[in-house]
Design an enzyme around this catalytic site. Structure first.
Site, short mmCIF file in Angstrom:
data_model
loop_
_atom_site.label_atom_id
_atom_site.label_comp_id
_atom_site.label_asym_id
_atom_site.label_seq_id
_atom_site.Cartn_x
_atom_site.Cartn_y
_atom_site.Cartn_z
N LYS A 114 -58.75 -8.16 -2.81
CA LYS A 114 -57.52 -8.67 -2.17
C LYS A 114 -57.80 -9.94 -1.39
CE LYS A 114 -54.73 -4.52 -1.55
NZ LYS A 114 -54.05 -3.65 -0.60
N GLU A 148 -55.54 2.68 10.31
CA GLU A 148 -55.29 3.93 9.61
C GLU A 148 -53.94 3.82 8.92
OE1 GLU A 148 -55.11 8.71 10.49
OE2 GLU A 148 -55.83 7.36 12.05
N ASP A 158 -50.01 -4.20 1.33
CA ASP A 158 -50.25 -2.83 0.89
C ASP A 158 -49.66 -2.74 -0.49
OD1 ASP A 158 -51.49 -0.30 1.62
OD2 ASP A 158 -49.51 0.53 1.26
N SER A 159 -50.49 -2.43 -1.44
CA SER A 159 -50.01 -2.41 -2.81
C SER A 159 -50.67 -1.27 -3.55
CB SER A 159 -50.30 -3.74 -3.49
OG SER A 159 -51.65 -4.10 -3.34
N GLY A 196 -59.53 -2.94 -9.01
CA GLY A 196 -58.63 -1.79 -9.01
C GLY A 196 -58.32 -1.30 -10.42
N TYR A 197 -57.04 -1.14 -10.70
CA TYR A 197 -56.59 -0.61 -11.99
C TYR A 197 -56.39 -1.69 -13.05
CZ TYR A 197 -55.76 3.65 -9.30
OH TYR A 197 -55.93 4.76 -8.51
N HIS A 253 -47.87 -8.96 -8.98
CA HIS A 253 -47.05 -8.42 -7.90
C HIS A 253 -47.35 -9.14 -6.58
CE1 HIS A 253 -50.85 -6.39 -8.22
NE2 HIS A 253 -50.70 -5.73 -7.08
#
Length: 194
Positions: free
Chosen positions: A13, A38, A67-68, A153-154, A180
């Site tokens: 990121k 957190e 936040d993704s 990530g994915y 995104h």
């Protein structure tokens, strides 16, 4: 904004945000000794606000948080806000991908539809009552096996029909235009005063 704190410790990121926010000077929160907030929110937007407010309050500077995650409608939205820890708290990207592929093993191509969702929150100061919020969505499908080494990530299992490859096979220049995160940052730029 000339300088901003990046409220993340995720190297993937950080790299993408630095590229997308140039020429703004981006300072990862870890460089200032700030640990991750957190993530207790129940949505991407809530978690982005929590993270940005945390970094801004400790740095006393504007902070941006992303936040993704990946959303698979046929899995009731999983992995969703738990994307980074889908296979457990100590899981890495490969573990998370294997968990996802295992859960999707018997699904048809139509059931493999998915999208990345990104929520970005910009706190101009720690007590900002109206943080700037922007979102972006990136549609694709989950492939049956990983392919490609770019991204994180994915990305290796996020297949893009339009490009006939996974997000991990796309050059960064293209991904940083259509992802995104890129869409959310473009929306955020439109909200910023000149």
């Amino acid at each position: 904004m000339k300088e901003i704190i990046l409220a993340t410790s995720n190297p993937g990121k950080i790299k993408e945000l630095e590229q997308l926010l140039a020429p703004t000077i981006c300072i990862p929160q870890a460089d200032l000794g700030i640990s991750d907030a957190e993530e207790t929110g129940l949505s991407f937007i809530e978690n982005a606000i929590l993270k940005a407010r945390h970094a801004s309050s400790l740095a006393n500077k504007p902070a941006l948080a992303d936040d993704s995650g990946l959303v698979v409608p046929s899995l009731n939205g999983e992995p969703g806000i738990y994307s980074a820890r889908y296979a457990g708290i100590k899981a890495n990207d490969e573990d998370n991908i294997q968990q996802l592929l295992s859960k999707m093993a018997d699904l048809s191509q139509e059931q493999r539809q998915a999208y990345f969702f990104c929520a970005i929150a910009l706190m101009r100061h720690a007590k900002d009552p109206t943080p700037l919020i922007a979102t972006g969505v990136f549609h694709g499908l989950i492939s049956v096996k990983p392919s490609g080494t770019n991204g994180f990530g994915y990305d290796p299992v996020f297949y893009l029909n339009e490009y006939q490859c996974t997000a991990a096979e796309l050059p960064a220049k293209i991904k940083n235009r259509i992802s995104h995160r890129a869409k959310a940052l473009n929306q955020l730029r439109a909200l910023l005063p000149d």
